[in-house]
Scaffold this motif. Structure first.
Motif, PDB file in Angstrom:
ATOM      1  N   SER A  55     -15.388   4.179   7.030  1.00  0.00           N
ATOM      2  CA  SER A  55     -13.881   3.901   8.180  1.00  0.00           C
ATOM      3  C   SER A  55     -14.523   3.986   9.234  1.00  0.00           C
ATOM      4  O   SER A  55     -13.853   2.533  10.050  1.00  0.00           O
ATOM      5  CB  SER A  55     -13.166   4.768   8.175  1.00  0.00           C
ATOM      6  OG  SER A  55     -12.692   5.992   6.859  1.00  0.00           O
ATOM      7  N   VAL A  99     -17.016   8.526   3.326  1.00  0.00           N
ATOM      8  CA  VAL A  99     -15.417   8.677   3.833  1.00  0.00           C
ATOM      9  C   VAL A  99     -15.614   7.632   5.401  1.00  0.00           C
ATOM     10  O   VAL A  99     -15.110   7.231   5.716  1.00  0.00           O
ATOM     11  CB  VAL A  99     -15.184   9.247   3.205  1.00  0.00           C
ATOM     12  CG1 VAL A  99     -13.074   8.852   3.492  1.00  0.00           C
ATOM     13  CG2 VAL A  99     -14.945   9.271   1.903  1.00  0.00           C
ATOM     14  N   THR A 157       0.981  -0.996   0.083  1.00  0.00           N
ATOM     15  CA  THR A 157       0.138   0.178  -0.090  1.00  0.00           C
ATOM     16  C   THR A 157       1.316   1.493  -0.183  1.00  0.00           C
ATOM     17  O   THR A 157       0.382   2.051  -0.576  1.00  0.00           O
ATOM     18  CB  THR A 157      -1.094  -0.155   1.657  1.00  0.00           C
ATOM     19  OG1 THR A 157      -1.869  -1.310   0.834  1.00  0.00           O
ATOM     20  CG2 THR A 157      -1.328   1.091   1.255  1.00  0.00           C
ATOM     21  N   ASN A 194      -8.997  10.953  -3.075  1.00  0.00           N
ATOM     22  CA  ASN A 194      -8.999   9.652  -3.760  1.00  0.00           C
ATOM     23  C   ASN A 194     -10.399   9.202  -2.819  1.00  0.00           C
ATOM     24  O   ASN A 194      -9.246   8.562  -1.596  1.00  0.00           O
ATOM     25  CB  ASN A 194      -7.717   9.648  -4.482  1.00  0.00           C
ATOM     26  CG  ASN A 194      -8.446   7.558  -4.409  1.00  0.00           C
ATOM     27  OD1 ASN A 194      -8.171   6.863  -3.844  1.00  0.00           O
ATOM     28  ND2 ASN A 194      -8.064   7.678  -5.984  1.00  0.00           N
ATOM     29  N   THR A 195     -11.425   8.390  -2.908  1.00  0.00           N
ATOM     30  CA  THR A 195     -12.310   7.740  -1.462  1.00  0.00           C
ATOM     31  C   THR A 195     -11.322   7.156  -1.353  1.00  0.00           C
ATOM     32  O   THR A 195     -11.132   6.640   0.157  1.00  0.00           O
ATOM     33  CB  THR A 195     -14.206   7.628  -2.215  1.00  0.00           C
ATOM     34  OG1 THR A 195     -13.630   8.930  -3.498  1.00  0.00           O
ATOM     35  CG2 THR A 195     -14.362   6.809  -1.342  1.00  0.00           C
ATOM     36  N   ALA A 196     -10.870   5.341  -1.587  1.00  0.00           N
ATOM     37  CA  ALA A 196     -11.009   5.086  -0.969  1.00  0.00           C
ATOM     38  C   ALA A 196      -9.507   4.888  -0.183  1.00  0.00           C
ATOM     39  O   ALA A 196      -9.169   4.250   1.386  1.00  0.00           O
ATOM     40  CB  ALA A 196      -9.745   3.172  -2.486  1.00  0.00           C
ATOM     41  N   LEU A 197      -8.191   5.831  -0.960  1.00  0.00           N
ATOM     42  CA  LEU A 197      -6.801   5.939  -0.236  1.00  0.00           C
ATOM     43  C   LEU A 197      -7.164   6.698   1.358  1.00  0.00           C
ATOM     44  O   LEU A 197      -7.120   6.546   2.326  1.00  0.00           O
ATOM     45  CB  LEU A 197      -6.099   6.457  -1.128  1.00  0.00           C
ATOM     46  CG  LEU A 197      -5.107   6.896  -2.106  1.00  0.00           C
ATOM     47  CD1 LEU A 197      -4.526   7.157  -2.726  1.00  0.00           C
ATOM     48  CD2 LEU A 197      -4.387   5.031  -1.988  1.00  0.00           C
ATOM     49  N   THR A 218     -15.949  -0.034   9.036  1.00  0.00           N
ATOM     50  CA  THR A 218     -14.181  -1.213   9.034  1.00  0.00           C
ATOM     51  C   THR A 218     -13.674  -1.599  11.010  1.00  0.00           C
ATOM     52  O   THR A 218     -13.146  -2.456  10.533  1.00  0.00           O
ATOM     53  CB  THR A 218     -13.332  -0.125   8.139  1.00  0.00           C
ATOM     54  OG1 THR A 218     -14.126   0.113   7.410  1.00  0.00           O
ATOM     55  CG2 THR A 218     -12.240  -1.304   7.968  1.00  0.00           C
ATOM     56  N   GLU A 236      -9.926   6.912   2.898  1.00  0.00           N
ATOM     57  CA  GLU A 236     -10.735   6.364   3.448  1.00  0.00           C
ATOM     58  C   GLU A 236      -9.991   4.854   4.364  1.00  0.00           C
ATOM     59  O   GLU A 236      -9.515   4.734   5.377  1.00  0.00           O
ATOM     60  CB  GLU A 236     -11.576   5.130   2.707  1.00  0.00           C
ATOM     61  CG  GLU A 236     -11.925   3.828   3.368  1.00  0.00           C
ATOM     62  CD  GLU A 236     -13.578   3.316   3.249  1.00  0.00           C
ATOM     63  OE1 GLU A 236     -14.023   2.047   3.253  1.00  0.00           O
ATOM     64  OE2 GLU A 236     -14.450   3.588   2.711  1.00  0.00           O
ATOM     65  N   GLN A 237      -9.555   4.746   3.594  1.00  0.00           N
ATOM     66  CA  GLN A 237      -7.585   4.047   4.121  1.00  0.00           C
ATOM     67  C   GLN A 237      -6.695   4.246   5.728  1.00  0.00           C
ATOM     68  O   GLN A 237      -6.337   4.109   6.443  1.00  0.00           O
ATOM     69  CB  GLN A 237      -6.425   3.128   3.303  1.00  0.00           C
ATOM     70  CG  GLN A 237      -5.289   2.795   3.360  1.00  0.00           C
ATOM     71  CD  GLN A 237      -5.469   0.942   4.223  1.00  0.00           C
ATOM     72  OE1 GLN A 237      -6.341   0.557   3.409  1.00  0.00           O
ATOM     73  NE2 GLN A 237      -5.149   1.230   5.150  1.00  0.00           N
ATOM     74  N   ARG A 285      -9.128  11.634  -8.556  1.00  0.00           N
ATOM     75  CA  ARG A 285      -9.432  12.045  -6.950  1.00  0.00           C
ATOM     76  C   ARG A 285     -10.737  13.235  -7.704  1.00  0.00           C
ATOM     77  O   ARG A 285     -11.031  13.624  -8.757  1.00  0.00           O
ATOM     78  CB  ARG A 285      -8.285  13.243  -6.696  1.00  0.00           C
ATOM     79  CG  ARG A 285      -7.815  13.004  -6.059  1.00  0.00           C
ATOM     80  CD  ARG A 285      -6.291  13.746  -5.448  1.00  0.00           C
ATOM     81  NE  ARG A 285      -6.264  15.033  -5.952  1.00  0.00           N
ATOM     82  CZ  ARG A 285      -5.157  15.216  -5.628  1.00  0.00           C
ATOM     83  NH1 ARG A 285      -5.417  15.718  -5.075  1.00  0.00           N
ATOM     84  NH2 ARG A 285      -4.549  16.573  -6.523  1.00  0.00           N
TER      85      ARG A 285
END
Length: 475
Positions: free
Chosen positions: A336, A332, A309, A364-367, A339, A369-370, A324
């Motif tokens: 999170s 978001v 990652t 960037n939603t996925a990044l 999760t 959220e991570q 983005r």
């Protein structure tokens, strides 16, 4: 001599002239009277006496003026001319010149002494300024970093050897010329203009092409101010980080390749161990060691996943390759929290999410959220049982949006805060090892924030708790 002594020196000249004039007048009068032998000639004699008296007075005045001019020329005019010549030599740069004569009038001598003192002081100051300028030039010439200084009209006033090499510019020909005339790199021209308009220091990375070579420059710009604090221009410092970024790319690629190569055998090991555990081993050693191997393989798998990652975020962030878009922030944050909800429930930790539903950010939603999941995971890990964690998002007055995760755990000592976002850095290694974690979570958070042109920060008070924030620029 003083002006009073000078006057007393002139008075005898006047007295001498007056005496000579009087003698001359008396002589003319005597001659005129002696020539009167007939009363009939009395009128003519009186007339001659009158004109002779006038002539004597005129002669006395002329003699007085001549004597005065001679004395004035010797004692005043000549020293003033000498002083004038000395002043002209000072103006031409010959500050070591001195007067050729010593004036007898004290006031003129005082002015001459003042001139010579002024010349000595100016000479000392000019020598000091020249010495400092030479020292500054030597420092600039020996610097590895390039230095470019421009005035308020964006005309070059200083460019050192390193900058001239980086930009392929001749320093002698560049002085006094506009930046757009000398530097043929539009991005650097734009950066200088931004720095000239900005009240704070700015930095950026600029790619320039020098011949067939491409160079990556890290540029920092700040206002150039005079002794009174007034803005008079801009100074920019250029660092050539091309080689450093090349090595960084090699490192990232190596980590990504190794992580990919490790992932497959680790997955096989995990599957084999899980199979052995499911078959309920009969020996005590197997029952004791198989779960230990399973936990360590899970930890190793998590480290590999985090390395992959981090490598992906670094590479895509440097190249600006991840997409983005402007989206609401609250979904978001909720994703999170969901999760991490199971892990929070296991410790009885209450997760609170607060944000305005209308709040949006370009991300960037996925990044993102991570990154938030990593912060929540850390907060749950270090929070006491039945604790409370707040997840909030808000926008500041300057348009910057911040996402913060606040816990009420043990907190972090101040000396650890500057290094907290480094890879594998742990403030309390023994406790961190017991609690788990890979040591890469906060490094991922930092790089995700940087990939969004933002930053990550932390505030912590021992015994009270910590607040981690992700700052995103105004949309």
């Amino acid at each position: 001599m003083t002006s009073r002594r000078f006057i007393w020196k002139i008075v005898p000249a006047y007295l001498l002239a007056f005496g000579l004039g009087t003698v001359g007048v008396a002589w003319y009068v005597g001659e005129s009277v002696r020539q009167v032998v007939d009363p009939a000639d009395a009128g003519a004699a009186v007339s001659r006496i009158y004109w002779n008296t006038m002539l004597g007075g005129l002669i006395m005045a002329v003699v007085s003026v001549v004597l005065t001019l001679v004395i004035f020329s010797r004692h005043v005019q000549r020293p003033l001319r000498d002083l004038q010549a000395t002043a002209r030599r000072y103006a031409s740069g010959d500050l070591g010149a001195v007067g050729r004569s010593s004036p007898e009038v004290q006031e003129v001598a005082d002015v001459t002494d003042a001139f010579e003192d002024m010349a000595r002081n100016l000479d000392e100051k000019i020598r000091a300024i020249t010495r400092h300028a030479n020292e500054r030039q030597a420092v600039l010439a020996s610097m590895v970093e390039g230095v470019l200084a421009v005035d308020a009209d964006e005309r070059i006033i200083t460019i050192n050897s390193a900058a001239s090499r980086l930009l392929e510019v001749e320093p002698e020909s560049a002085h006094g010329r506009a930046v757009v005339e000398v530097i043929r790199h539009p991005k650097l021209q734009i950066f200088v203009g931004r720095a000239a308009r900005s009240d704070a220091s700015i930095d950026d990375e600029i790619t320039v092409h020098v011949g067939d070579e491409q160079r990556l420059l890290q540029v920092q710009g700040a206002a150039l101010r005079d002794g009174e604090g007034h803005r008079v221009g801009v100074v920019a410092v250029l660092h050539d980080v091309s080689r450093l970024r090349q090595l960084e790319g090699i490192r990232q690629q190596f980590v990504a390749n190794v992580s990919h190569e490790l992932k497959t055998p680790i997955t096989a090991i995990k599957a084999a161990i899980e199979t052995l555990i499911d078959e309920r081993p009969e020996t005590d050693a197997a029952r004791r060691f198989l779960p230990l191997i399973a936990r360590q393989s899970d930890r190793l798998h998590a480290i590999v996943e985090d390395l992959l990652t981090l490598a992906r975020v670094e590479q895509d962030g440097d190249r600006q390759q991840f997409p983005r878009q402007t989206v609401p922030v609250l979904p978001v944050l909720r994703a999170s929290a969901e999760t991490c909800q199971a892990k929070a429930d296991a410790k009885g930790v209450d997760l609170v999410v607060e944000a305005d539903e209308r709040l949006e950010a370009r991300m960037n939603t996925a990044l993102l959220e991570q990154a938030v999941v990593n912060l929540l995971d850390n907060a749950i890990m270090y929070s006491p049982d039945r604790g409370r964690i707040e997840l909030r998002a808000a926008r500041a007055d300057d348009g910057e949006m911040s996402i913060e995760v606040r816990d009420h755990g043990p907190g972090i000592e101040p000396e650890h805060l500057p290094r907290l976002f480094e890879r594998f850095y742990r403030p309390d290694r023994a406790r961190s090892r017991d609690l788990g974690g890979t040591g890469l979570g906060l490094a991922i958070v930092k790089h995700v924030a940087q990939a969004h042109e933002g930053r990550a920060s932390v505030d912590s008070t021992p015994g009270v708790g910590s607040v981690f924030r992700i700052h995103l620029p105004a949309a």
